[in-house]
Design an enzyme around this catalytic site. Structure first.
Site, PDB file in Angstrom:
ATOM      1  CD1 TRP A 358       0.421  -0.794   3.222  1.00 63.30           C
ATOM      2  CD2 TRP A 358      -0.201   1.334   3.345  1.00 63.30           C
ATOM      3  NE1 TRP A 358       0.906  -0.304   4.405  1.00 63.30           N
ATOM      4  CE2 TRP A 358       0.531   1.003   4.514  1.00 63.30           C
ATOM      5  CE3 TRP A 358      -0.702   2.626   3.213  1.00 63.30           C
ATOM      6  CZ2 TRP A 358       0.781   1.921   5.527  1.00 63.30           C
ATOM      7  CZ3 TRP A 358      -0.455   3.544   4.240  1.00 63.30           C
ATOM      8  CH2 TRP A 358       0.285   3.195   5.368  1.00 63.30           C
ATOM      9  CG  ASP A 359       4.798   0.823   1.448  1.00 60.48           C
ATOM     10  OD1 ASP A 359       3.842   0.259   2.009  1.00 60.48           O
ATOM     11  OD2 ASP A 359       5.973   0.644   1.787  1.00 60.48           O
ATOM     12  CD  GLU A 487       2.783  -3.283   9.314  1.00 64.88           C
ATOM     13  OE1 GLU A 487       2.304  -3.263   8.170  1.00 64.88           O
ATOM     14  OE2 GLU A 487       3.975  -3.566   9.554  1.00 64.88           O
ATOM     15  CE  LYS A 592       6.901  -1.319  11.288  1.00 70.48           C
ATOM     16  NZ  LYS A 592       6.443  -2.503  10.527  1.00 70.48           N
ATOM     17  CD  GLN A 593       3.537   2.650   9.226  1.00 73.61           C
ATOM     18  OE1 GLN A 593       4.108   1.581   9.180  1.00 73.61           O
ATOM     19  NE2 GLN A 593       3.089   3.260   8.148  1.00 73.61           N
TER      20      GLN A 593
END
Length: 752
Positions: A358-359, A487, A592-593
């Site tokens: 999906w990046d 995640e 994580k992000q």
């Protein structure tokens, strides 16, 4: 953080060779041309630790995933990139002894990646007994002729005694993948042909039990040299070699140039057609000189840099970082082939399998819109449209309607083997929908969204409408059992980002359905009952919110965690994913992000300054940025909030993520899709670029460490140059019709 290369504006260069850093250096000197790519491993023999990797766009293998605790709905295989036949291989012998920098005494080492020209050079002086020679390698993968690899090696006798020189130029089909569950070798050699100064190998990927296509590759080399060609026996049924010999007197030199044409069955229906094309392309490039081939290659790169280069004065680290980002991004993908996409590691390693994530839609689309022709981004959108059948299959596997686009794929079928990622991280469906909107908003081109795009949106909406459930107790629609972009949180309920994307997608699809032609509406066949149901979900979607903190809650239960900021974690326990158990990470509040902040970035104009501030301040303290995709989002939001020092700090992290090995994992390969972050941070962050109602808006600031920066931006058939210095911001129309832009609330007309 570990820096192994010198800081220069246009080069990735080192004069220090450390065997323990070799894989790191190989990653950071990777080359690619969209069609193929390779790590910066040595051509010649090297007996130390190395990851020899050459990868061909779209060539992959379905690796097994089945385990004893198999669940219904698991994908049958895990798609992985195949390490290609080694076509750059050489052996160099001095007085009968092979050069091997893992064992030899050498000096004057230089390894340099010239980003302006996309040229990799390496040189050293090696001493073997009473012989001393200087060796220089040059290699490039042509962007003018994408099937072409060119290498040149020059050997000069810098000692006082004559030297016997042997150079073997080879193509070797006996290669392996490190990251594999089957036998690590994936190629069956079909045929070989060995001449005295040329040779070829045809190989096919091994059979697989899943019915996915096998791929054939053909590699043909031709060598041009001032050495003498010796006829030799073929070393094995998998390898061909040309041997060249000579004697070098003191100060004398010799040179060998190796040209290899690489073709695959992706472009040819039969082995005969593939072989004919390989020979014809070899003949074609044989008629051109080395300088002509290099000049054509350099000219394409010059045109790319003319559109996309970001110039930064006053901070060479920042300058090198952004150019490295753009160079490796363009080396991976420039839109020539709509069958291809952008893998998180590109052509630089085996991790993540070389597949599409999906990046692309979330991070790459905004960048390619700004620096390339719109057709490049349109190809990325068409890639998903052409894989709708696979998306139907993925949804059906879960007993759901509509289309679920894969988390990881080569062909549209989900091929990732972690349940919490594969079928819980479903926000990617919304990211794909948002990319359609992003393309339409930026380009003004509605031809995709009203045709192919409306089909994609409709099928994604059907999925969302079936995936939500209605809570009678709360009188809201909810989505349970998901993983958001963060995640480090698996199998949660009501991830805010997932829920808001589902809501937004349904709303946007309903809007587009009002605009499509009657013919297209008939094809889509969305009933009035469906539309009413979708609208009901839009109106009643549950979005977790805490009024006391004025934040959107990442998911149900997040605020019940032991909320301690990252600053309280001992430095020797970072990164978490290399020091903590997975159980401990999942129970922690550490992010994580960007997750909530990813959604605020997507819809940045839809939130008040107070909402942006409260959410940024809250979530930033818990974010460890152990996803390479994370810092850029935070940099843009920090700039939007006028946290300028924080914005610059996070830009530096994203732009130099691999150059400084921030996450201690660049040995596996570069973070290609995260290399979009530098451009995003500068253009959307420092320059404040937004598109509102079809109009460009800017609100630039100049980082304190910089004296000036500039970039060029493609927008609706114009090329605009933006300059920001200590005197303010300056705008110039380089190409296209006059346009009015907004700069910090004031209309500015640009004319040539």
């Amino acid at each position: 953080m570990k820096r192994t290369f010198e800081v220069t504006p246009w080069n990735i260069v080192t004069h220090d060779f450390k065997p323990e850093d070799k894989r790191l250096q190989e990653s950071m000197t990777s080359l690619g041309n969209g069609y193929m790519g390779m790590r910066g491993f040595f051509e010649e023999d090297y007996s130390g630790d190395t990851l020899n990797g050459i990868y061909l766009g779209g060539v992959w293998y379905p690796d097994k995933t089945r385990v004893g605790w198999w669940k219904n709905g698991y994908p049958d295989y895990f798609g992985k990139v195949v390490n290609a036949v080694n076509f750059i291989k050489m052996h160099i012998k001095i007085n009968g002894e092979a050069i091997d920098l893992a064992k030899d005494q050498f000096s004057d080492f230089e390894l340099k990646l010239d980003m302006k020209k996309a040229l990799l050079t390496r040189s050293f002086t090696v001493t073997k007994g009473d012989a001393k020679v200087a060796v220089e390698f040059v290699r490039f993968l042509s962007v003018a002729q994408p099937e072409l690899s060119v290498q040149r090696v020059r050997v000069q006798n810098v000692g006082s005694n004559k030297v016997d020189l042997v150079i073997d130029s080879a193509i070797d089909g006996d290669v392996k993948n490190e990251d594999a569950n089957y036998d690590e070798r994936f190629w069956e050699v079909l045929s070989t042909e060995q001449g005295t100064d040329s040779g070829n190998v045809l190989a096919e990927t091994t059979p697989n039990p899943f019915g996915t296509p096998r791929f054939t590759s053909g590699m043909e080399m031709r060598n041009v040299t001032d050495l003498t060609a010796d006829k030799v026996a073929q070393p094995s049924e998998k390898e061909v070699v040309n041997k060249f010999t000579g004697v070098l007197a003191p100060n004398e030199s010799a040179q060998l140039e190796k040209r290899v044409i690489i073709v695959t069955s992706r472009d040819y229906d039969t082995q005969a057609a593939l072989t004919d094309a390989m020979h014809q392309l070899s003949d074609k490039v044989a008629g051109q000189s080395y300088d002509e081939l290099l000049e054509a290659h350099e000219q394409v790169w010059a045109d790319r840099w003319n559109k996309s280069d970001i110039v930064i004065d006053g901070d060479t680290e920042a300058q090198q970082g952004i150019r490295f980002n753009l160079f490796e991004l363009f080396s991976t993908y420039y839109g020539e082939d709509s069958r291809l996409n952008i893998g998180p590691k590109g052509f630089t390693g085996e991790k993540y399998g070389g597949a599409t994530y999906w990046d692309t839609e979330a991070f790459a689309v905004p960048v390619y819109l700004g620096i390339t022709d719109p057709k490049v981004t349109r190809n990325l959108l068409m890639y998903r449209y052409k894989q709708l059948d696979g998306a139907y299959h993925n949804a059906k596997q879960q007993g759901l309607k509509g289309a679920l686009f894969p988390m990881v794929t080569f062909d549209g079928i989900e091929c990732h083997n972690e349940w919490e990622i594969t079928f819980e991280e479903i926000h990617r469906n919304g990211d794909i929908a948002f990319a359609i909107y992003n393309y339409t908003r930026y380009t003004g081109d509605t031809s995709y969204v009203l045709n192919e795009g409306s089909k994609v949106l409709t099928e994604i909406s059907r999925f969302w409408a079936d995936r939500v459930h209605y809570s009678q107790r709360n009188k809201n629609y909810m989505i349970h059992g998901v993983t958001g972009p963060d995640e480090y949180e698996n199998n949660v309920d009501n991830n805010w980002y997932t829920n808001i994307l589902a809501q937004w997608t349904l709303k946007y699809t309903l809007q587009i359905l009002k605009e499509v032609s009657p013919e297209q509406a008939k094809k889509l066949n969305v009933s009035e009952d469906e539309k009413k149901h979708w609208q009901d979900i839009v109106d009643n979607m549950y979005l977790p919110y805490d009024k006391d903190l004025n934040i959107f809650v990442q998911h149900d239960g997040f605020l019940d965690k032991d909320l301690k900021p990252v600053s309280e974690i001992p430095a020797d326990q970072l990164p978490l994913n290399q020091n903590w158990s997975w159980d401990k990470i999942l129970r922690s509040p550490y992010i994580k992000q960007g997750d909530v902040l990813q959604g605020i970035w997507d819809f940045i104009d839809d939130f008040t300054p107070e909402q942006k501030k409260s959410n940024f301040d809250f979530y930033e303290q818990y974010t460890v940025h152990e996803s390479s995709l994370s810092p850029a989002i935070y940099s843009v939001l920090a700039a939007d909030l006028h946290y300028e020092d924080k914005a610059v700090e996070l830009y530096e992290r994203t732009a130099r993520l691999d150059l400084d090995n921030y996450n201690n994992d660049t040995v596996d390969g570069l973070h290609i899709t995260a290399m979009t972050g530098g451009w995003i941070a500068v253009v959307q962050g420092f320059a404040g670029m937004r598109v509102r109602d079809g109009k460009l808006h800017y609100a630039p600031f100049l980082p304190k460490k910089w004296s000036h920066y500039s970039f060029r931006q493609v927008f609706r058939d114009r090329l605009i140059e933006v300059d920001v210095d200590q005197d303010g911001s300056h705008f110039k129309l380089i190409d296209g019709e006059p346009i009015t832009i907004d700069v910090a609330g004031k209309a500015v007309e640009l004319t040539k």
